[in-house]
Scaffold this motif. Structure first.
Motif, PDB file in Angstrom:
ATOM      1  N   PHE A 431       0.797  -1.216   0.000  1.00  0.00           N
ATOM      2  CA  PHE A 431       0.000   0.000   0.000  1.00  0.00           C
ATOM      3  C   PHE A 431       0.840   1.281   0.000  1.00  0.00           C
ATOM      4  N   GLU A 432       2.151   1.150   0.132  1.00  0.00           N
ATOM      5  CA  GLU A 432       2.988   2.330   0.337  1.00  0.00           C
ATOM      6  C   GLU A 432       2.848   3.341  -0.784  1.00  0.00           C
ATOM      7  N   HIS A 433       2.822   2.859  -2.042  1.00  0.00           N
ATOM      8  CA  HIS A 433       2.801   3.800  -3.153  1.00  0.00           C
ATOM      9  C   HIS A 433       1.421   4.409  -3.387  1.00  0.00           C
ATOM     10  N   VAL A 434       0.399   3.932  -2.658  1.00  0.00           N
ATOM     11  CA  VAL A 434      -0.927   4.540  -2.772  1.00  0.00           C
ATOM     12  C   VAL A 434      -1.416   5.011  -1.404  1.00  0.00           C
ATOM     13  N   ALA A 435      -0.477   5.202  -0.465  1.00  0.00           N
ATOM     14  CA  ALA A 435      -0.847   5.553   0.908  1.00  0.00           C
ATOM     15  C   ALA A 435      -1.668   6.848   0.954  1.00  0.00           C
ATOM     16  N   LYS A 436      -1.287   7.849   0.182  1.00  0.00           N
ATOM     17  CA  LYS A 436      -2.011   9.115   0.200  1.00  0.00           C
ATOM     18  C   LYS A 436      -3.439   8.939  -0.306  1.00  0.00           C
ATOM     19  N   ILE A 437      -3.597   8.126  -1.334  1.00  0.00           N
ATOM     20  CA  ILE A 437      -4.938   7.893  -1.883  1.00  0.00           C
ATOM     21  C   ILE A 437      -5.802   7.160  -0.864  1.00  0.00           C
ATOM     22  N   ILE A 438      -5.223   6.151  -0.191  1.00  0.00           N
ATOM     23  CA  ILE A 438      -5.968   5.397   0.812  1.00  0.00           C
ATOM     24  C   ILE A 438      -6.341   6.301   1.979  1.00  0.00           C
ATOM     25  N   ALA A 439      -5.388   7.130   2.414  1.00  0.00           N
ATOM     26  CA  ALA A 439      -5.660   8.030   3.535  1.00  0.00           C
ATOM     27  C   ALA A 439      -6.801   8.979   3.207  1.00  0.00           C
ATOM     28  N   GLU A 440      -6.786   9.519   2.000  1.00  0.00           N
ATOM     29  CA  GLU A 440      -7.798  10.513   1.616  1.00  0.00           C
ATOM     30  C   GLU A 440      -9.163   9.884   1.363  1.00  0.00           C
ATOM     31  N   HIS A 441      -9.184   8.775   0.659  1.00  0.00           N
ATOM     32  CA  HIS A 441     -10.462   8.226   0.211  1.00  0.00           C
ATOM     33  C   HIS A 441     -10.997   7.091   1.090  1.00  0.00           C
ATOM     34  N   VAL A 442     -10.192   6.606   2.042  1.00  0.00           N
ATOM     35  CA  VAL A 442     -10.641   5.506   2.893  1.00  0.00           C
ATOM     36  C   VAL A 442     -10.472   5.855   4.371  1.00  0.00           C
ATOM     37  N   TRP A 443      -9.229   6.074   4.777  1.00  0.00           N
ATOM     38  CA  TRP A 443      -8.919   6.203   6.197  1.00  0.00           C
ATOM     39  C   TRP A 443      -9.576   7.429   6.831  1.00  0.00           C
ATOM     40  N   ASN A 444      -9.613   8.510   6.118  1.00  0.00           N
ATOM     41  CA  ASN A 444     -10.183   9.738   6.679  1.00  0.00           C
ATOM     42  C   ASN A 444     -11.684   9.604   6.978  1.00  0.00           C
ATOM     43  N   LYS A 445     -12.331   8.588   6.389  1.00  0.00           N
ATOM     44  CA  LYS A 445     -13.762   8.388   6.632  1.00  0.00           C
ATOM     45  C   LYS A 445     -14.037   7.721   7.982  1.00  0.00           C
ATOM     46  N   VAL A 446     -13.023   7.041   8.551  1.00  0.00           N
ATOM     47  CA  VAL A 446     -13.259   6.298   9.793  1.00  0.00           C
ATOM     48  C   VAL A 446     -12.343   6.724  10.930  1.00  0.00           C
ATOM     49  N   VAL A 447     -11.346   7.533  10.660  1.00  0.00           N
ATOM     50  CA  VAL A 447     -10.337   7.848  11.670  1.00  0.00           C
ATOM     51  C   VAL A 447     -10.921   8.624  12.848  1.00  0.00           C
ATOM     52  N   ASP A 448     -11.992   9.349  12.646  1.00  0.00           N
ATOM     53  CA  ASP A 448     -12.570  10.159  13.721  1.00  0.00           C
ATOM     54  C   ASP A 448     -13.693   9.455  14.468  1.00  0.00           C
ATOM     55  N   THR A 449     -13.921   8.187  14.201  1.00  0.00           N
ATOM     56  CA  THR A 449     -14.963   7.445  14.921  1.00  0.00           C
ATOM     57  C   THR A 449     -14.487   7.115  16.328  1.00  0.00           C
ATOM     58  N   ASP A 450     -15.457   6.747  17.211  1.00  0.00           N
ATOM     59  CA  ASP A 450     -15.123   6.426  18.598  1.00  0.00           C
ATOM     60  C   ASP A 450     -14.755   4.954  18.780  1.00  0.00           C
ATOM     61  N   MET A 451     -15.108   4.138  17.833  1.00  0.00           N
ATOM     62  CA  MET A 451     -14.783   2.706  17.865  1.00  0.00           C
ATOM     63  C   MET A 451     -14.705   2.239  16.418  1.00  0.00           C
ATOM     64  N   LEU A 452     -13.825   1.262  16.146  1.00  0.00           N
ATOM     65  CA  LEU A 452     -13.651   0.806  14.764  1.00  0.00           C
ATOM     66  C   LEU A 452     -13.785  -0.704  14.671  1.00  0.00           C
ATOM     67  N   ILE A 453     -14.574  -1.145  13.712  1.00  0.00           N
ATOM     68  CA  ILE A 453     -14.688  -2.569  13.379  1.00  0.00           C
ATOM     69  C   ILE A 453     -13.902  -2.803  12.088  1.00  0.00           C
ATOM     70  N   VAL A 454     -12.901  -3.665  12.166  1.00  0.00           N
ATOM     71  CA  VAL A 454     -12.114  -4.035  10.982  1.00  0.00           C
ATOM     72  C   VAL A 454     -12.573  -5.425  10.551  1.00  0.00           C
ATOM     73  N   ASP A 455     -13.176  -5.502   9.394  1.00  0.00           N
ATOM     74  CA  ASP A 455     -13.772  -6.761   8.910  1.00  0.00           C
ATOM     75  C   ASP A 455     -12.789  -7.475   7.985  1.00  0.00           C
ATOM     76  N   LEU A 456     -12.205  -8.570   8.509  1.00  0.00           N
ATOM     77  CA  LEU A 456     -11.254  -9.370   7.710  1.00  0.00           C
ATOM     78  C   LEU A 456     -11.810 -10.771   7.434  1.00  0.00           C
ATOM     79  N   ARG A 457     -13.117 -10.917   7.476  1.00  0.00           N
ATOM     80  CA  ARG A 457     -13.704 -12.250   7.310  1.00  0.00           C
ATOM     81  C   ARG A 457     -13.470 -12.831   5.921  1.00  0.00           C
ATOM     82  N   ASN A 458     -13.263 -11.981   4.949  1.00  0.00           N
ATOM     83  CA  ASN A 458     -13.000 -12.463   3.597  1.00  0.00           C
ATOM     84  C   ASN A 458     -11.601 -12.101   3.116  1.00  0.00           C
ATOM     85  N   ASN A 459     -10.735 -11.723   4.042  1.00  0.00           N
ATOM     86  CA  ASN A 459      -9.385 -11.317   3.659  1.00  0.00           C
ATOM     87  C   ASN A 459      -8.500 -12.557   3.522  1.00  0.00           C
TER      88      ASN A 459
END
Length: 588
Positions: A431-459
């Motif tokens: 993910f290193e070469h797309v870290a900025k894209i992930i941060a902007e379009h994915v991570w920033n949507k959940v980083v301010d939540t009070d609790m986080l569920i990470v779903d790896l059931r299909n990973n």
């Protein structure tokens, strides 16, 4: 009784047929021929009573042609006892062949006659080749055996593998079966190879391997291939079936004819009708079944004309197998992530080869399957296996816009009630070469939540290069954390997997709750992430026990072949030694 009545009715229904000298007595004679001679009398239970009950049948069918009548009778009998070998024929002028007597000629001339039915050759690669059309019996073998040894057997005895060509073998003597089988088995212990029940004498003869033979045995260690065709018939089929089920020979070619161990053609009274009936049957003591009627199925099915080439290819593969397995064992010993287990697997793998378990391998695919099964059995690690050599995909030449769309479809986010974040992705990557894209379009949507569920059931795993970075988002930056210790077998070194001090985007921190969802499909790099987060007390794991995978394995070529091994070369040093990748316990 009912079955017998049906059988007799199928015969009696044609009594008094116009223009045929075919009285009810002739029908009764046919039925008695079957009763007295058919090799499976249990199928004819009640026949005697049926004869008495049906002998007065006078139903007339206007079938004037005797040959047609014989054909109809044959169909009736076959449909009743389900044996295609039983036939009724109309053959005026037929003269039964007398059993051949032993010719009163010198053994040398007999040997020349027999050699005319045998072709002997040593093929490239020191492969013996014997083509046999007739299997001689005990009496003939004793008379001409020494000559045949000199001119035939001794030529192929020193070879490293043998091909028996039975594609044109259509005749033989029952007493010859133990002779052929015994040359390819050991002298001790004796082996019960066949039981032959003779209906006419009501006697069962057991055929056993012979403790002594003329000349030397070919033995049990060298490969033996038997070629068959749809014309392979009778005694030859018995030999093929015996050696196949003793696991001494590999059968290559076509399904055999499905003949009989002994079959007679018997004249019906004073008529020109004959009943062909099997008078003996073979029951193999290993399978409890017979090759008769259905024939012998080959291990490797190919057209008869291609069988020889296929057999040579199998022999060549088997000649390479010991070296290939030894090369595979060395690769495991030198590279497997757990050295003591790798050494043990390598040693035991050599013992498996020596036991002969690889002697009946037919194809490269079977070799790969057997090798994978043995590696799993010996190591308990399903990641250690034979694999295909799939070239790495070339880097994708994507535009920034394409990367953004790819990230959007690869990650799923949501924010539930009470400000609970949800993040799902099904594969770890670089993910290193797309870290900025992930941060902007994915991570920033959940980083301010009070609790986080990470779903790896299909990973399903993927690259482990991003594990340290992803873990780091869930810890504070004020101190460096050792996430894991990773041992690498080829370099025999252990390195620390450290949390990163510099990240793209904001951290989630160490205070807010994290829940990770797992299933039996969660594997590889995802398991490593789950293990680290659980061990450091940073997340609660809810779901099923994970798959139990491994760090991404390396692919190694076995010798100069096109067979490859997938070998895990590293493991988490904090994992239990028997589990290359820890299976996470279910938490409620």
């Amino acid at each position: 009784m009912a079955q017998a009545l049906v059988l007799l009715a199928s015969l009696l229904i044609f009594s008094n047929v116009a223009h045929c000298d075919f009285s009810p007595k002739v029908i009764v004679d046919m039925a008695k021929i079957l009763m007295d001679n058919y090799c499976s009398p249990e199928k004819l239970a009640g026949m005697e009573e049926a004869i008495d009950a049906g002998s007065s049948n006078t139903e007339i069918l206007n079938i004037s042609d005797p040959a047609t009548l014989a054909s109809v009778l044959t169909d009736g009998v076959k449909k009743t006892i389900f044996d295609s070998r039983v036939k009724v024929t109309y053959e005026p002028g037929f003269v039964p062949a007398a059993p051949p007597a032993m010719p009163d000629i010198p053994p040398e001339q007999l040997a020349e006659m027999i050699k005319g039915t045998v072709k002997v050759e040593v093929l490239d690669g020191n492969i013996g080749y014997l083509k046999i059309q007739h299997i001689i019996g005990e009496e003939m073998a004793q008379k001409v055996g020494p000559i045949l040894l000199e001119y035939i057997w001794d030529k192929v005895l020193p070879t490293s593998a043998m091909i028996l060509d039975f594609r044109s073998a259509v005749s033989g003597e029952i007493s010859g079966i133990p002779y052929i089988v015994s040359y390819y088995t050991d002298s001790e212990p004796p082996i019960h190879i066949d039981s032959v029940y003779d209906r006419t004498s009501d006697v069962t003869i057991e055929l056993w391997s012979m403790p002594t033979l003329l000349g030397k045995r070919y033995g049990t260690s060298k490969p033996l291939i038997i070629l068959t065709s749809k014309n392979t018939l009778g005694i030859a089929e018995d030999v093929v079936y015996c050696l196949k089920n003793l696991k001494r020979a590999t059968i290559v070619g076509e399904n055999t004819a499905g003949g009989s161990i002994k079959i007679n053609k018997i004249k019906v009274g004073d008529t020109d009708f004959y009943v062909t009936v099997p008078v003996a049957k073979s029951i193999n003591p290993i399978t409890g079944k017979s090759w008769e009627i259905n024939g012998v199925a080959p291990n490797v099915e190919v057209a008869a004309e291609d069988a020889l080439d296929a057999a040579i290819a199998i022999i060549k593969l088997r000649a390479e197998i010991p070296g290939l397995v030894q090369a595979a064992a060395t690769l495991v010993a030198d590279n497997y992530a757990f050295p003591s287990i790798g050494d043990d697997v390598a040693e035991k793998l050599g013992a498996v080869v020596a036991s002969g378990e690889y002697n009946l391998i037919f194809t490269k695919e079977e070799l790969e399957a057997k090798l994978s099964a043995d590696l799993l059995k010996l190591s308990g690690d399903k990641c250690l296996k034979a694999t295909s050599n799939i070239p790495a995909r070339p880097p994708m030449n994507l535009t920034p816009e394409m990367f953004i769309e790819l990230v959007k479809v690869s990650f799923h986010t949501d924010v539930f009630e009470n400000n609970i974040g949800y993040l799902r992705f099904d594969m770890f990557g670089d993910f290193e070469h797309v870290a900025k894209i992930i941060a902007e379009h994915v991570w920033n949507k959940v980083v301010d939540t009070d609790m986080l569920i990470v779903d790896l059931r299909n990973n399903v795993g993927g690259s482990t290069s991003s594990i340290a970075g992803f873990c780091s988002y869930f810890f504070d930056s004020d101190k460096q954390i050792v996430l894991d210790h990773v041992y690498n077998r080829p370099s025999n070194t252990t390195s620390d997997l450290l949390a990163l001090t510099q990240l793209t985007g904001r951290r989630y921190g160490s205070k807010k709750s994290v829940i990770i969802l797992t299933s039996g499909a969660t594997a590889g790099a995802a398991e490593e992430f789950v293990f680290i987060m659980k061990r450091l007390g940073r997340a609660m794991i809810i779901g099923e026990t994970t798959r139990g995978g491994c760090h991404p394995p390396e692919t190694f070529r076995v010798g100069e072949s096109d067979i490859f091994l997938s070998i895990p070369i590293s493991h988490s040093d904090t994992c239990p030694p028997m589990l290359p990748s820890t299976q996470q316990s279910q938490m409620i």
